[in-house]
Design a protein around this motif. Structure first.
Motif, PDB file in Angstrom:
ATOM      1  N   GLN A  22       0.835  -1.203   0.000  1.00 36.37           N
ATOM      2  CA  GLN A  22       0.000   0.000   0.000  1.00 36.37           C
ATOM      3  C   GLN A  22       0.867   1.249   0.000  1.00 36.37           C
ATOM      4  O   GLN A  22       0.355   2.359  -0.106  1.00 36.37           O
ATOM      5  N   ASN A  23       2.167   1.026   0.125  1.00 40.34           N
ATOM      6  CA  ASN A  23       3.106   2.126   0.257  1.00 40.34           C
ATOM      7  C   ASN A  23       3.466   2.682  -1.134  1.00 40.34           C
ATOM      8  O   ASN A  23       4.175   2.052  -1.908  1.00 40.34           O
ATOM      9  N   VAL A  24       2.946   3.885  -1.412  1.00 35.12           N
ATOM     10  CA  VAL A  24       3.145   4.465  -2.736  1.00 35.12           C
ATOM     11  C   VAL A  24       4.627   4.751  -2.993  1.00 35.12           C
ATOM     12  O   VAL A  24       5.119   4.560  -4.117  1.00 35.12           O
ATOM     13  N   SER A  25       5.354   5.160  -1.947  1.00 34.85           N
ATOM     14  CA  SER A  25       6.797   5.414  -2.129  1.00 34.85           C
ATOM     15  C   SER A  25       7.511   4.140  -2.564  1.00 34.85           C
ATOM     16  O   SER A  25       8.424   4.187  -3.394  1.00 34.85           O
ATOM     17  N   ALA A  26       7.078   3.013  -2.004  1.00 36.68           N
ATOM     18  CA  ALA A  26       7.695   1.740  -2.388  1.00 36.68           C
ATOM     19  C   ALA A  26       7.369   1.409  -3.848  1.00 36.68           C
ATOM     20  O   ALA A  26       8.210   0.912  -4.588  1.00 36.68           O
ATOM     21  N   MET A  27       6.138   1.721  -4.271  1.00 31.46           N
ATOM     22  CA  MET A  27       5.763   1.490  -5.681  1.00 31.46           C
ATOM     23  C   MET A  27       6.641   2.333  -6.588  1.00 31.46           C
ATOM     24  O   MET A  27       7.067   1.891  -7.656  1.00 31.46           O
ATOM     25  N   LEU A  28       6.894   3.564  -6.180  1.00 33.17           N
ATOM     26  CA  LEU A  28       7.706   4.478  -6.995  1.00 33.17           C
ATOM     27  C   LEU A  28       9.172   4.068  -7.006  1.00 33.17           C
ATOM     28  O   LEU A  28       9.860   4.186  -8.022  1.00 33.17           O
ATOM     29  N   ASP A  29       9.624   3.582  -5.846  1.00 33.32           N
ATOM     30  CA  ASP A  29      11.034   3.210  -5.698  1.00 33.32           C
ATOM     31  C   ASP A  29      11.430   2.036  -6.588  1.00 33.32           C
ATOM     32  O   ASP A  29      12.562   1.938  -7.041  1.00 33.32           O
ATOM     33  N   ASN A  30      10.467   1.150  -6.783  1.00 33.23           N
ATOM     34  CA  ASN A  30      10.783  -0.072  -7.502  1.00 33.23           C
ATOM     35  C   ASN A  30      10.928   0.196  -8.991  1.00 33.23           C
ATOM     36  O   ASN A  30       9.951   0.475  -9.681  1.00 33.23           O
TER      37      ASN A  30
HETATM   38  C1  NAG Z   1       7.382   3.181   2.335  1.00 31.68           C
HETATM   39  O1  NAG Z   1       8.421   2.906   1.412  1.00 31.68           O
HETATM   40  C2  NAG Z   1       9.537   3.771   1.530  1.00 31.68           C
HETATM   41  C3  NAG Z   1      10.478   3.525   0.368  1.00 31.68           C
HETATM   42  O2  NAG Z   1      10.570   2.186   0.009  1.00 31.68           O
HETATM   43  C4  NAG Z   1      10.165   3.546   2.897  1.00 31.68           C
HETATM   44  O3  NAG Z   1      11.293   4.388   3.061  1.00 31.68           O
HETATM   45  C5  NAG Z   1       9.139   3.836   3.985  1.00 31.68           C
HETATM   46  O4  NAG Z   1       9.644   3.541   5.253  1.00 31.68           O
HETATM   47  C6  NAG Z   1       7.872   3.027   3.755  1.00 31.68           C
HETATM   48  N1  NAG Z   1       6.839   3.476   4.677  1.00 31.68           N
HETATM   49  C7  NAG Z   1       6.116   2.666   5.403  1.00 31.68           C
HETATM   50  C8  NAG Z   1       5.096   3.265   6.313  1.00 31.68           C
HETATM   51  O5  NAG Z   1       6.290   1.432   5.372  1.00 31.68           O
END
Ligand code: NAG
Ligand code: NAG
Ligand code: NAG
Length: 379
Positions: free
Chosen positions: A286-294
């Protein structure tokens, strides 16, 4: 002086044909009205304007349709080509009462969106789809200058789309027949969300809301992508999906989710919320930053960062029209593929096509013909 009754009768006898004519007209009006009422009873009120043009075939309204009604997307020879098509959708419910038709018009911002898309992507077709079949294209003499300017782009096509026939052989075919959709309190929004999925399911390509302005070509982007509007969520205002493989799988999930979470009283569940739900499942996070990072995206579905399409956030949309915010807004959107003007918010603002505002400056650059037409009219 009042006429003697006998005289009146004599007069009337002389004009028997007028009486006959009146009678015929009265009968005709009665017959048409009855037909119209029957027609009304067959479908829920909110669905009236989305009725297919051939329904019911022997209906009086159908026979009265103007000759230059928009052609149906599925029936026209020129079909959308995958990776070569940009779709816009107009789903407002436009069937005025009784036997009138809507002369097709474009709002200035819509015309600007179309021109910028057509100009920056010359090898693409821009299909502007109308969910209500009750529109007709005015002839040259009565066409607005904006519409004329828009249609002067050789790669712009206006079509009507028929929800029912588009849904044939899709995961929502049976559900649509249940009539559930037409219980919606916000049919314009619900149908917009469903239709964009159906169009992409069938043809694939790039769907985008009308409230945008293109600034860069899409021609170098991958097949399958979505845009994040912030670090926390994705938005559904633009979708690029292939009609096969991973794109098709994603849309299939979306269509299933649409039925599952359909709520007649809440259209938001089927828009941005739906895209976020399906993408979370699809990407396994559900983590959009993780989606973007990949870098490999989600199984090949790429998620673009917010500045690609949604550089100016919802709550700052007025910055596009604020002369005091020109520099900041242009800097923020520099490098975006397009700017998004957040729908109703910006429709409520006075749209100024002058270069005092960021939107005006961008419009002058990316939809110059529309800009010029508007400037001429306001002088
Ligand atoms: C979401 O993903 C980012 C980048 O992969 C990471 O730095 C961050 O801790 C994550 N946030 C949560 C709430 O898991
Ligand atoms: C990145 O995406 C690939 C392919 O979709 C997947 O196998 C991998 O687990 C993902 N990595 C992260 C950190 O989410
Ligand atoms: C946008 O970016 C280009 C190159 O990166 C730069 O030359 C230009 O000055 C920028 N424009 C604005 C308004 O920031």
């Amino acid at each position: 002086m009042t006429a003697h009754p006998k005289q009146l009768l004599v007069q009337l006898k002389k004009r028997w044909w007028i009486v006959l004519l009146l009678l015929i007209i009265l009968l005709l009006v009665f017959a048409m009205n009855r037909n119209y009422r029957q027609h009304q009873n067959l479908t829920p009120k909110s669905a009236q304007c989305y009725l297919p043009e051939d329904y019911p075939r022997d209906d009086a309204i159908y026979r009265l349709r103007p000759l230059n009604a928009l052609k149906d997307l599925l029936l026209e020879e020129r079909q959308p080509r995958f990776r070569r098509t940009i779709f816009f959708l107009e789903t407002s419910c436009s069937m005025p009462p009784r036997f009138k038709y809507n002369k097709l018009e474009l709002a200035a911002m819509q015309a600007c969106a179309i021109e910028s898309a057509a100009q920056l992507n010359p090898s693409y077709d821009v299909f502007v789809l109308y969910a209500s079949p009750w529109n007709y294209l005015p002839d040259k003499k009565t066409m607005s200058q904006l519409l004329e300017v828009t249609l002067s782009n050789p790669n712009v096509y206006l079509r009507s789309v028929n929800l029912q026939s588009l849904a044939v052989d899709t995961p929502v075919e049976d559900w649509l027949k249940s009539g559930e959709l037409f219980k919606s309190r916000n049919p314009t929004e619900h149908i917009s969300y469903l239709l964009r999925l159906l169009v992409l399911y069938r043809f694939g390509g790039f769907y985008v809301d009308f409230d945008v302005l293109f600034m860069r070509t899409l021609m170098n982007l991958p097949e399958n992508f979505l845009g994040a509007e912030s670090e926390h969520s994705l938005a559904s205002s633009l979708l690029s999906l292939a009609p096969s493989g991973i794109g098709r799988q994603f849309i299939k999930e979306c269509l299933r989710d649409f039925q599952q979470h359909f709520d007649a009283k809440n259209w938001r569940k089927n828009g941005d919320q739906l895209i976020n739900r399906v993408a979370s499942k699809f990407c396994g996070t559900q983590n959009v930053s993780a989606m973007l990072d990949n870098r490999s995206g989600c199984r090949g579905l790429q998620i673009h960062d917010w500045y690609a399409f949604y550089a100016v956030q919802r709550s700052y949309v007025q910055d596009f029209f604020d002369p005091a915010r020109v520099k900041e807004t242009l800097e923020l959107t520099n490098g975006s593929y397009l700017v998004h003007l957040w729908n109703k918010l910006s429709y409520e603002l006075p749209v100024k096509f002058n270069t005092d505002t960021a939107y005006g400056k961008l419009a002058k650059q990316y939809c110059p013909k529309v800009f010029e037409a508007i400037s001429e009219n306001s002088n």
